[in-house]
Enzyme design. Sequence first.
Site, PDB file in Angstrom:
ATOM      1  N   ARG A 262      48.837  61.776 -35.784  1.00 31.22           N
ATOM      2  CA  ARG A 262      48.596  62.794 -34.744  1.00 31.22           C
ATOM      3  C   ARG A 262      49.198  64.151 -35.122  1.00 31.22           C
ATOM      4  NH1 ARG A 262      46.083  59.007 -33.039  1.00 31.22           N
ATOM      5  NH2 ARG A 262      46.384  57.581 -31.338  1.00 31.22           N
TER       6      ARG A 262
ATOM      7  N   ILE B  36      40.543  55.505 -44.441  1.00 30.34           N
ATOM      8  CA  ILE B  36      41.432  56.648 -44.227  1.00 30.34           C
ATOM      9  C   ILE B  36      42.670  56.087 -43.539  1.00 30.34           C
ATOM     10  CG2 ILE B  36      40.337  57.302 -42.043  1.00 30.34           C
ATOM     11  CD1 ILE B  36      40.935  60.265 -42.900  1.00 30.34           C
ATOM     12  N   ALA B  37      43.837  56.451 -44.046  1.00 30.31           N
ATOM     13  CA  ALA B  37      45.085  55.934 -43.471  1.00 30.31           C
ATOM     14  C   ALA B  37      46.158  57.011 -43.565  1.00 30.31           C
ATOM     15  CB  ALA B  37      45.527  54.677 -44.208  1.00 30.31           C
ATOM     16  N   VAL B  38      47.003  57.027 -42.540  1.00 27.74           N
ATOM     17  CA  VAL B  38      48.112  57.977 -42.463  1.00 27.74           C
ATOM     18  C   VAL B  38      49.356  57.190 -42.071  1.00 27.74           C
ATOM     19  CG1 VAL B  38      48.990  60.022 -41.264  1.00 27.74           C
ATOM     20  CG2 VAL B  38      46.559  59.875 -41.836  1.00 27.74           C
TER      21      VAL B  38
ATOM     22  N   ASN C  31      38.158  51.592 -31.639  1.00 29.68           N
ATOM     23  CA  ASN C  31      39.062  52.579 -32.222  1.00 29.68           C
ATOM     24  C   ASN C  31      38.690  53.971 -31.701  1.00 29.68           C
ATOM     25  OD1 ASN C  31      40.794  54.084 -33.795  1.00 29.68           O
ATOM     26  ND2 ASN C  31      40.263  53.039 -35.714  1.00 29.68           N
TER      27      ASN C  31
ATOM     28  N   GLY D 256      47.544  65.912 -37.708  1.00 30.54           N
ATOM     29  CA  GLY D 256      46.452  66.609 -38.382  1.00 30.54           C
ATOM     30  C   GLY D 256      46.198  66.218 -39.824  1.00 30.54           C
TER      31      GLY D 256
ATOM     32  N   GLU E 255      31.813  53.990 -41.014  1.00 30.27           N
ATOM     33  CA  GLU E 255      31.721  52.883 -40.061  1.00 30.27           C
ATOM     34  C   GLU E 255      33.067  52.770 -39.380  1.00 30.27           C
ATOM     35  OE1 GLU E 255      30.200  48.993 -41.569  1.00 30.27           O
ATOM     36  OE2 GLU E 255      32.258  48.414 -41.117  1.00 30.27           O
TER      37      GLU E 255
ATOM     38  N   TYR F  81      36.344  61.708 -35.633  1.00 31.92           N
ATOM     39  CA  TYR F  81      35.089  61.909 -36.367  1.00 31.92           C
ATOM     40  C   TYR F  81      34.135  62.823 -35.600  1.00 31.92           C
ATOM     41  CZ  TYR F  81      36.932  57.946 -39.021  1.00 31.92           C
ATOM     42  OH  TYR F  81      37.725  57.118 -39.767  1.00 31.92           O
TER      43      TYR F  81
END
Length: 191
Positions: A76, A68-70, A104, A78, A99, A111
């Site tokens: 921050r 998952i990457a933004v 992190n 959402g 995992e 999560y």
Amino acid sequence: MIRECNIDDIASINKLGILANENFTNVYNIREILDKDYEFIYVYEEDNNLLGFIQIEKHFEVLDLINIAVSEDTRRKGIASKLIQYIIDNVEHERFLLEVNSNNTSAIKLYQKFNFKEINIRKNYYSNGDAIIMENAHVDATPELSANNIDASLIHEAAIGKIAGDQLIKLMTLGLTEAEAEEQIINGFLK
């Protein structure tokens, strides 16, 4: 908007992936992933700009969150939460695993917002920390009967069966009347 990834998204996904993992393009070939029937990438975009993605693998009823990457300038806000919620709501599953590096902490907190729980640790998995294995389980235990004949009539045994005598006796030895014991058993079944 969240949608499935397509071939036109490859360059943007690689750019975001490298921000999260400098070896991203060495490890993941997005073009190959798009051809697989068990691996999926969903993207988040606004005004035709791809701002984030989530990569999952689906093996029967188990989902694995792979990446998952933004984008850095929209973190921050959402977007990762929206991507995770989209998967939870729209991809059929019973278990959802991931995992995460033990260092992190922002990802771990994210999560945990989605009820992921630590189920295992791989010590020294990463060069800078342990790998925490987390799970968000979902089980639909609604009984269902079906028949492929229009004239068939089906009914579940629990709807017409008798209450087991040993259950009644157990509850009655605890001080309940027979009627109270039956009511407790029925209430427990209906919950």
